[in-house]
Write a protein that holds these residues in place. Sequence first.
Motif, PDB file in Angstrom:
ATOM      1  N   SER A  60      19.420  39.100  20.593  1.00  0.00           N
ATOM      2  CA  SER A  60      18.674  40.105  21.197  1.00  0.00           C
ATOM      3  C   SER A  60      19.078  39.837  22.763  1.00  0.00           C
ATOM      4  N   LEU A  61      19.100  38.848  23.280  1.00  0.00           N
ATOM      5  CA  LEU A  61      19.552  38.400  24.505  1.00  0.00           C
ATOM      6  C   LEU A  61      20.787  39.148  24.992  1.00  0.00           C
ATOM      7  N   ALA A  62      21.829  38.515  23.921  1.00  0.00           N
ATOM      8  CA  ALA A  62      23.170  39.260  24.088  1.00  0.00           C
ATOM      9  C   ALA A  62      23.370  40.651  24.107  1.00  0.00           C
ATOM     10  N   ALA A  63      22.501  41.106  23.113  1.00  0.00           N
ATOM     11  CA  ALA A  63      22.654  42.574  23.250  1.00  0.00           C
ATOM     12  C   ALA A  63      22.072  43.099  24.495  1.00  0.00           C
ATOM     13  N   ILE A  64      21.049  42.480  25.247  1.00  0.00           N
ATOM     14  CA  ILE A  64      20.555  43.023  26.502  1.00  0.00           C
ATOM     15  C   ILE A  64      21.561  43.062  27.451  1.00  0.00           C
ATOM     16  N   GLY A  65      22.403  41.720  27.405  1.00  0.00           N
ATOM     17  CA  GLY A  65      23.457  41.560  28.417  1.00  0.00           C
ATOM     18  C   GLY A  65      24.559  42.760  28.315  1.00  0.00           C
ATOM     19  N   LEU A  66      24.782  42.872  27.113  1.00  0.00           N
ATOM     20  CA  LEU A  66      25.726  44.014  26.915  1.00  0.00           C
ATOM     21  C   LEU A  66      25.431  45.208  27.234  1.00  0.00           C
ATOM     22  N   ASN A  67      23.981  45.731  27.044  1.00  0.00           N
ATOM     23  CA  ASN A  67      23.510  46.684  27.276  1.00  0.00           C
ATOM     24  C   ASN A  67      23.253  47.074  28.712  1.00  0.00           C
ATOM     25  N   PHE A 274      27.877  46.370  17.958  1.00  0.00           N
ATOM     26  CA  PHE A 274      27.170  47.197  16.859  1.00  0.00           C
ATOM     27  C   PHE A 274      25.618  47.142  17.148  1.00  0.00           C
ATOM     28  N   MET A 275      25.039  46.126  17.633  1.00  0.00           N
ATOM     29  CA  MET A 275      23.646  45.920  17.789  1.00  0.00           C
ATOM     30  C   MET A 275      23.307  46.815  18.741  1.00  0.00           C
ATOM     31  N   VAL A 276      23.985  47.052  19.809  1.00  0.00           N
ATOM     32  CA  VAL A 276      23.796  47.833  20.724  1.00  0.00           C
ATOM     33  C   VAL A 276      23.791  49.391  20.394  1.00  0.00           C
ATOM     34  N   ILE A 277      24.883  49.735  19.679  1.00  0.00           N
ATOM     35  CA  ILE A 277      25.192  50.990  19.337  1.00  0.00           C
ATOM     36  C   ILE A 277      23.933  51.368  18.577  1.00  0.00           C
ATOM     37  N   LEU A 278      23.392  50.732  17.424  1.00  0.00           N
ATOM     38  CA  LEU A 278      22.555  51.064  16.506  1.00  0.00           C
ATOM     39  C   LEU A 278      21.066  51.186  17.095  1.00  0.00           C
ATOM     40  N   GLY A 279      21.057  50.015  18.110  1.00  0.00           N
ATOM     41  CA  GLY A 279      19.558  50.073  18.667  1.00  0.00           C
ATOM     42  C   GLY A 279      19.469  50.937  19.738  1.00  0.00           C
ATOM     43  N   GLU A 336      22.638  60.824  16.359  1.00  0.00           N
ATOM     44  CA  GLU A 336      21.689  60.620  17.485  1.00  0.00           C
ATOM     45  C   GLU A 336      22.501  59.251  18.191  1.00  0.00           C
ATOM     46  N   PRO A 337      23.087  59.408  19.416  1.00  0.00           N
ATOM     47  CA  PRO A 337      23.757  58.513  20.000  1.00  0.00           C
ATOM     48  C   PRO A 337      23.052  57.346  20.586  1.00  0.00           C
ATOM     49  N   HIS A 338      21.870  57.558  20.859  1.00  0.00           N
ATOM     50  CA  HIS A 338      20.756  56.779  21.276  1.00  0.00           C
ATOM     51  C   HIS A 338      19.967  55.688  20.523  1.00  0.00           C
ATOM     52  N   GLY A 339      20.557  55.955  19.270  1.00  0.00           N
ATOM     53  CA  GLY A 339      20.015  54.732  18.115  1.00  0.00           C
ATOM     54  C   GLY A 339      18.641  54.914  17.731  1.00  0.00           C
ATOM     55  N   PHE A 340      18.011  53.707  17.441  1.00  0.00           N
ATOM     56  CA  PHE A 340      16.872  53.606  16.873  1.00  0.00           C
ATOM     57  C   PHE A 340      15.936  53.554  17.969  1.00  0.00           C
ATOM     58  N   ALA A 341      16.101  53.404  19.197  1.00  0.00           N
ATOM     59  CA  ALA A 341      15.278  53.351  20.189  1.00  0.00           C
ATOM     60  C   ALA A 341      14.541  54.944  20.344  1.00  0.00           C
ATOM     61  N   ARG A 342      15.753  55.876  20.374  1.00  0.00           N
ATOM     62  CA  ARG A 342      15.507  57.225  20.510  1.00  0.00           C
ATOM     63  C   ARG A 342      14.680  58.010  18.969  1.00  0.00           C
TER      64      ARG A 342
END
Length: 358
Positions: A60-67, A274-279, A336-342
Motif C-alpha cells: 500500500s505504501l509503495a502504491a501511494i508512492g507510485l500514485n 497494477f495495484m495503482v490502476i485497479l485501486g 472506469e479508469p479511476h478504479g475501485f476508488a471511483r
Amino acid sequence: MFYREAGQFKTSYKADQALTPILQDRVGLIAILGVAFIVIPAFANDFFLTSIMIPFLVFSLAAIGLNVLTGFCGQLSLGTGAFMGVGAYAAYKLTTIFPDANVIVMVLLSGVFSAAIGAVFGLPSLRIKGLYLAVTTLAAQFFLEWCFIRIPWLYNNNASGAIEVPHREMFGIVVSGAEATPIVRYFIVLCITAGIAFLMANVLRGRIGRSWMMIRDMDIAAELMGIRPLQTKLMAFAVSSYICGVAGAMMVFFWLNAAEPSSYSIALSFQILFMVILGGLGSLGGSFMGAAFIWILPVFLKFIPGTLGFDVAAETVEHVTFMIVGALIIFFLIVEPHGFARLWQIGKQKLRVWPFPY
C-alpha cells in the motif's frame, strides 16, 4: 456512506478545509484506525500478520508512492521496484555502517537515497513524456537491478549476493531480524504507513499537490500560470521515490528478513502499477484498495475452496489470479479508469440520494 451531510455547516475556512470536514467521515476514519491498531493485533494470529497484513501495508505504501508520481503528477514510471530496492540496500548499508543507530530511523533515512536516485532519473521528464518517459524509467529499473547484482559493496561481499537483516533492539524489544515477533513488526509497519499516508494526504491538499495536478492536467497551461515544470516534476519524482524506498526497506527489514536482487525486479514494478490502476489513479484510498485486492486475492482463491472441501493447486491459483487481474485491468481501463476508488464514490453517492435516482 449510510448518511447525508445535510445540516453540517462550517463557520470558518479552517473547518471547511479540514482533512475530514464531515463528522461521520472522522468517525469512520477513527474506526478504521481502531481496527488496525486494536482489533487486528488482539485477535489475529502470526500467520495473518506476517502473510497478509504486513505485506499489504508495505505494498500500500509503495502504491501511494507510485500514485503520487503517476496518479497526481501524470508522470508514468516503470521503475518502482528498482527504487524500492535502492531503499532496501541503503537501509542495509546504513545499519551496517551505524550498528548502534535506531533501525527505524535508518529505514526512514534510506528513502533519502532513493529520492536522490529518483530525481536523477526524473531529469528527462522535462523534455519527454508518456511512453518515452516510461522507457526511461524502465532503463532505470534495469540499470539499478544490474547494480544490485554487480556491485558487491552493496551487499557487503556476501557470497550469496543477498542482504540479510541484522538483529536490532529498541527499548529492549527486538524490532528486526529473525527473532522479531510478527506483532512488533506489524505495529512498526502500520505506524510508518499510516504516518506517511496522513502526511501525503495533507501535502496533496496544499500548494505542492495542486501544482502536481496542474502539471498532470496540462503542463503548458501550468507553466503559463507560474508553475515551474522542472522543479515540480523533480519534486514528484523525489517524493515518490522516497516513499517507495521506505516501502522497499520495510519489505526486507520487517517482512522478508532477507532479499536478493530478484526481489526488486521488473515484476514488482508491474505489480505495484497494477495495484495503482485497479485501486484508482489519483486516490490515496485507491492505493490501499488495489494493494488489498491484488495481494489478498490469491489467499482467498487458495483457502476458500479448501474450506469447501476442494483442493486447488498453487499453480492453478496463480493462473486464475493472473486471469482475474488481467480482465479487471482491461475492464477498468475501458469502463472506469479511476478504479475501485471511483466505484466506491459512486456507491456512496447512490446511497446518499436513495431512494431518488439522482
